[in-house]
Write an enzyme that holds these catalytic residues in place. Sequence first.
Site, PDB file in Angstrom:
ATOM      1  N   GLU A 231      67.554  -8.662  30.639  1.00  0.00           N
ATOM      2  CA  GLU A 231      66.340  -8.474  31.136  1.00  0.00           C
ATOM      3  C   GLU A 231      66.430  -6.832  31.237  1.00  0.00           C
ATOM      4  OE1 GLU A 231      68.832  -8.087  33.368  1.00  0.00           O
ATOM      5  OE2 GLU A 231      67.576  -8.079  35.053  1.00  0.00           O
TER       6      GLU A 231
ATOM      7  N   ASN B 280      64.652 -17.574  36.550  1.00  0.00           N
ATOM      8  CA  ASN B 280      65.124 -18.488  35.564  1.00  0.00           C
ATOM      9  C   ASN B 280      65.402 -19.900  36.700  1.00  0.00           C
ATOM     10  OD1 ASN B 280      65.195 -17.782  33.125  1.00  0.00           O
ATOM     11  ND2 ASN B 280      67.131 -16.047  33.339  1.00  0.00           N
TER      12      ASN B 280
ATOM     13  N   ASP C 134      65.486  -2.609  34.127  1.00  0.00           N
ATOM     14  CA  ASP C 134      65.924  -3.673  34.666  1.00  0.00           C
ATOM     15  C   ASP C 134      65.148  -4.408  35.414  1.00  0.00           C
ATOM     16  OD1 ASP C 134      69.189  -4.935  34.865  1.00  0.00           O
ATOM     17  OD2 ASP C 134      67.629  -5.730  36.374  1.00  0.00           O
TER      18      ASP C 134
HETATM   19  P1  GH3 Z   1      68.518  -7.215  40.277  1.00  0.00           P
HETATM   20  O1  GH3 Z   1      67.323  -7.181  40.722  1.00  0.00           O
HETATM   21  O2  GH3 Z   1      69.609  -6.856  40.782  1.00  0.00           O
HETATM   22  O3  GH3 Z   1      68.508  -6.744  38.562  1.00  0.00           O
HETATM   23  O4  GH3 Z   1      68.756  -8.946  39.911  1.00  0.00           O
HETATM   24  P2  GH3 Z   1      68.663  -9.948  38.528  1.00  0.00           P
HETATM   25  O5  GH3 Z   1      68.358 -11.278  39.361  1.00  0.00           O
HETATM   26  O6  GH3 Z   1      67.687  -9.241  37.678  1.00  0.00           O
HETATM   27  O7  GH3 Z   1      69.867  -9.384  38.058  1.00  0.00           O
HETATM   28  P3  GH3 Z   1      71.213 -10.291  37.286  1.00  0.00           P
HETATM   29  O8  GH3 Z   1      71.714  -9.479  36.397  1.00  0.00           O
HETATM   30  O9  GH3 Z   1      72.001 -11.044  38.237  1.00  0.00           O
HETATM   31  O10 GH3 Z   1      70.047 -11.450  36.640  1.00  0.00           O
HETATM   32  C1  GH3 Z   1      70.079 -11.327  35.159  1.00  0.00           C
HETATM   33  C2  GH3 Z   1      69.561 -12.526  34.739  1.00  0.00           C
HETATM   34  O11 GH3 Z   1      68.887 -12.661  33.413  1.00  0.00           O
HETATM   35  C3  GH3 Z   1      70.675 -13.641  34.408  1.00  0.00           C
HETATM   36  C4  GH3 Z   1      70.196 -14.455  33.408  1.00  0.00           C
HETATM   37  O12 GH3 Z   1      69.974 -15.826  33.761  1.00  0.00           O
HETATM   38  C5  GH3 Z   1      69.049 -13.678  32.810  1.00  0.00           C
HETATM   39  N1  GH3 Z   1      68.944 -13.701  31.335  1.00  0.00           N
HETATM   40  C6  GH3 Z   1      69.714 -13.040  30.673  1.00  0.00           C
HETATM   41  N2  GH3 Z   1      69.239 -13.234  29.272  1.00  0.00           N
HETATM   42  C7  GH3 Z   1      68.203 -13.688  29.140  1.00  0.00           C
HETATM   43  C8  GH3 Z   1      67.261 -14.558  28.197  1.00  0.00           C
HETATM   44  O13 GH3 Z   1      67.460 -14.273  27.081  1.00  0.00           O
HETATM   45  N3  GH3 Z   1      66.293 -15.346  28.570  1.00  0.00           N
HETATM   46  C9  GH3 Z   1      65.989 -15.861  29.999  1.00  0.00           C
HETATM   47  N4  GH3 Z   1      65.198 -16.436  30.370  1.00  0.00           N
HETATM   48  N5  GH3 Z   1      66.979 -15.269  30.997  1.00  0.00           N
HETATM   49  C10 GH3 Z   1      67.990 -14.291  30.609  1.00  0.00           C
HETATM   50 MG    MG Z   2      67.675  -7.469  36.740  1.00  0.00          MG
HETATM   51 MG    MG Z   3      70.372  -6.766  34.646  1.00  0.00          MG
END
Ligand code: GH3
Ligand code: MG
Ligand code: MG
Length: 328
Positions: free
Chosen positions: A244, A209, A201
């Site tokens: 992610e 983003n 992850d």
């Molecule tokens: P952590 O280190 O705790 O994992 O923090 P994080 O910010 O990575 O975790 P979180 O699960 O809060 O954020 C995941 C983000 O991934 C939220 C969403 O905006 C982004 N995301 C999910 N799918 C996609 C995608 O297909 N493309 C993009 N650009 N962003 C995505």
């Molecule tokens: Mg993450």
């Molecule tokens: Mg995540």
Amino acid sequence: MQERLRTARIVTLTTLSATAAIVSATGGWTMLVAAALAVTAVAIGGVGLDRRRRPELWVFASTILVLQLVLAFGALVSGGPRSLAPNLLAIPVLMVAARFSNRGLVVGAPVSALLVLATTLGVDPGYVAHHPESLVVPLALVVCTAVYVSPLVASDVRHRADSTLDQLTGLLNRRALEPRFAEIAEQAALTDHPVSVVLADLDHFKSINDDHGHGVGDAVLRDVAYAMRRALRTFELLYRLGGEEFALLLPGAAEDDAARIAESLRVAIEDLEVAGLRVTCSFGVATARGERIALESLVGGADSALYAAKRGGRNRVERHDDARVALA
Ligand code: GH3
Ligand code: MG
Ligand code: MG
């Protein structure tokens, strides 16, 4: 999707602009103004799409609807029912189907049909009464386009839903994981070889983003996936679970092997630079062996190890056993 349709959009707008330019040479400059309006609207409509809360609605309002209104305007100034321009109102029907599937067609096709009525019957009912083809031909085009494209779009949507490949990264997706795991578990039961699962992850991905836009976030995901793929051997299967989050299936890999492979991925990601950005990733490893290897419990173990890696400061690999100690 927006990316996939870029070439089609550019060619369509260029063709419509060329049409307007040719018509304006004989029929007046207003068509050129209409074409310029359409191109500007579509160009502005694409700006900052990544940051919009409802990009789909924005595309519909700024691209399809504006194009429909501009084409209707072109039809009006070029003679209403006397012009061939109302026929062009079938084009946004195709565009809305390609962009929004059948949900968009339900709105887009009636709007085009209404605009055909408005620019023919609404302008000169007497002329339409004597020349019904001026109404029924563009109307037939709009209706037949909508009716014919609808099952094609539905089958495309179904095909994509059935796909086992992730569109963004080209990796296998969650749907492909279960059947492959079942095969591996069966083999492992026969041979008593271990099976490992690694969950990955990305760290603080949300801030990428938020700070740089969804487009950069997508580029990071693509490059991270590619870097991991390159660091693996062909039988080490990498899946994008969504967002992610990635899963790695390692048949025959014991705890130490799996942790070593996860560590090599961690380093590959750490060394990566995408659009001037650096990212890191946390990993959780779980291993099982024997007769009854279940995907759920293995993924559950890897997940709690991943949680421990996050809690421990991120950019690290944790094993399920370590995780249990860390969580105790
Ligand atoms: P952590 O280190 O705790 O994992 O923090 P994080 O910010 O990575 O975790 P979180 O699960 O809060 O954020 C995941 C983000 O991934 C939220 C969403 O905006 C982004 N995301 C999910 N799918 C996609 C995608 O297909 N493309 C993009 N650009 N962003 C995505
Ligand atoms: Mg993450
Ligand atoms: Mg995540």
